[in-house]
Design an enzyme around this catalytic site. Structure first.
Site, PDB file in Angstrom:
ATOM      1  N   ASN A  19       0.826  -1.195   0.000  1.00 47.67           N
ATOM      2  CA  ASN A  19       0.000   0.000   0.000  1.00 47.67           C
ATOM      3  C   ASN A  19       0.870   1.258   0.000  1.00 47.67           C
ATOM      4  O   ASN A  19       1.922   1.309   0.612  1.00 47.67           O
ATOM      5  CB  ASN A  19      -0.995   0.008   1.172  1.00 47.67           C
ATOM      6  CG  ASN A  19      -0.364  -0.033   2.547  1.00 47.67           C
ATOM      7  OD1 ASN A  19       0.669  -0.659   2.754  1.00 47.67           O
ATOM      8  ND2 ASN A  19      -0.998   0.622   3.495  1.00 47.67           N
ATOM      9  N   CYS A  30     -17.209   1.936  -1.757  1.00 52.12           N
ATOM     10  CA  CYS A  30     -18.408   2.270  -0.991  1.00 52.12           C
ATOM     11  C   CYS A  30     -19.054   1.033  -0.367  1.00 52.12           C
ATOM     12  O   CYS A  30     -19.665   1.130   0.688  1.00 52.12           O
ATOM     13  CB  CYS A  30     -19.390   3.042  -1.857  1.00 52.12           C
ATOM     14  SG  CYS A  30     -18.801   4.728  -2.170  1.00 52.12           S
ATOM     15  N   CYS A  47     -18.077  10.223  -2.618  1.00 55.64           N
ATOM     16  CA  CYS A  47     -19.233   9.496  -3.138  1.00 55.64           C
ATOM     17  C   CYS A  47     -20.486   9.819  -2.341  1.00 55.64           C
ATOM     18  O   CYS A  47     -20.399  10.264  -1.189  1.00 55.64           O
ATOM     19  CB  CYS A  47     -18.981   7.992  -3.096  1.00 55.64           C
ATOM     20  SG  CYS A  47     -17.636   7.434  -4.157  1.00 55.64           S
ATOM     21  N   GLU A 106     -22.481   7.750  -0.953  1.00 52.67           N
ATOM     22  CA  GLU A 106     -22.498   6.919   0.254  1.00 52.67           C
ATOM     23  C   GLU A 106     -21.637   7.536   1.358  1.00 52.67           C
ATOM     24  O   GLU A 106     -21.984   7.456   2.539  1.00 52.67           O
ATOM     25  CB  GLU A 106     -22.006   5.499  -0.057  1.00 52.67           C
ATOM     26  CG  GLU A 106     -22.903   4.729  -1.009  1.00 52.67           C
ATOM     27  CD  GLU A 106     -22.579   4.937  -2.487  1.00 52.67           C
ATOM     28  OE1 GLU A 106     -23.042   4.128  -3.300  1.00 52.67           O
ATOM     29  OE2 GLU A 106     -21.860   5.911  -2.832  1.00 52.67           O
ATOM     30  N   CYS A 160     -19.913   1.217  -5.692  1.00 49.25           N
ATOM     31  CA  CYS A 160     -18.581   0.764  -6.078  1.00 49.25           C
ATOM     32  C   CYS A 160     -17.962  -0.040  -4.934  1.00 49.25           C
ATOM     33  O   CYS A 160     -18.485  -0.057  -3.816  1.00 49.25           O
ATOM     34  CB  CYS A 160     -17.694   1.954  -6.433  1.00 49.25           C
ATOM     35  SG  CYS A 160     -17.220   2.990  -5.019  1.00 49.25           S
ATOM     36  N   GLU A 164       0.060   5.232   0.524  1.00 45.22           N
ATOM     37  CA  GLU A 164      -0.954   6.218   0.878  1.00 45.22           C
ATOM     38  C   GLU A 164      -0.620   7.590   0.297  1.00 45.22           C
ATOM     39  O   GLU A 164       0.497   7.830  -0.150  1.00 45.22           O
ATOM     40  CB  GLU A 164      -1.068   6.313   2.407  1.00 45.22           C
ATOM     41  CG  GLU A 164      -1.569   5.038   3.024  1.00 45.22           C
ATOM     42  CD  GLU A 164      -1.664   5.085   4.534  1.00 45.22           C
ATOM     43  OE1 GLU A 164      -2.252   4.157   5.091  1.00 45.22           O
ATOM     44  OE2 GLU A 164      -1.159   6.037   5.163  1.00 45.22           O
TER      45      GLU A 164
END
Length: 148
Positions: A58, A105, A69, A71, A102, A60
């Site tokens: 990962n 979300c 979004c 949501e 998605c 960041e």
């Protein structure tokens, strides 16, 4: 190599999977993680059909995300109005048609509704554990803290 006992994707017989080598590569990938904000490094490794191991970690970014979004704003309002858990959600597009959230979300909904939360999907109502099986959630973070 250790045989995985499974065929390659699509049912064709592929190379055997050396699971221990994949684990070793994933652990090694942690050294390349850039996670100064969450302090939660992630490493991953994959075995390809031609026998290669590919890996990643990962990375960041201070901006965290470019788009907010629907949501996300809904969950913000959930907390702004007292918090709690989501029980049912229905997402629609600009024409009012049912829209599947998605992947990002779906994770957000799982976090704030749990596995039993109901989601209206183009296929009908589904529980979040059906929409996002084997979901990553707070229990993984709690388990990691317990190991420290």
């Amino acid at each position: 190599m250790t045989d995985s006992g499974h065929d390659a994707p699509g049912g064709s017989t592929g190379p055997s999977v050396d699971w221990e080598s994949l684990r070793t590569a994933a652990v090694a990938a942690l050294g390349s993680s850039y996670s100064p904000y969450s302090h939660f490094p992630v490493g991953v490794a994959g075995f390809t059909e031609d026998g290669r191991i590919v890996w990643g970690a990962n990375i960041e970014n201070a901006s965290y995300g470019i788009t907010l979004c629907a949501e996300c704003s809904m969950v913000s309002q959930l907390f702004a109005t007292g918090g709690g858990r989501l029980v049912a959600v229905w997402c629609v597009d600009g024409k009012g048609a049912t829209l599947m959230p998605c992947g990002r979300c779906r994770q957000l909904l799982y976090e704030h509704g749990g596995p039993e939360m109901l989601l209206m999907t183009p296929l009908g109502v589904l529980r979040m554990d059906e929409v996002l099986p084997q979901a990553f959630g707070p229990h993984q973070l709690e388990a990691a803290r317990e190991e420290d």
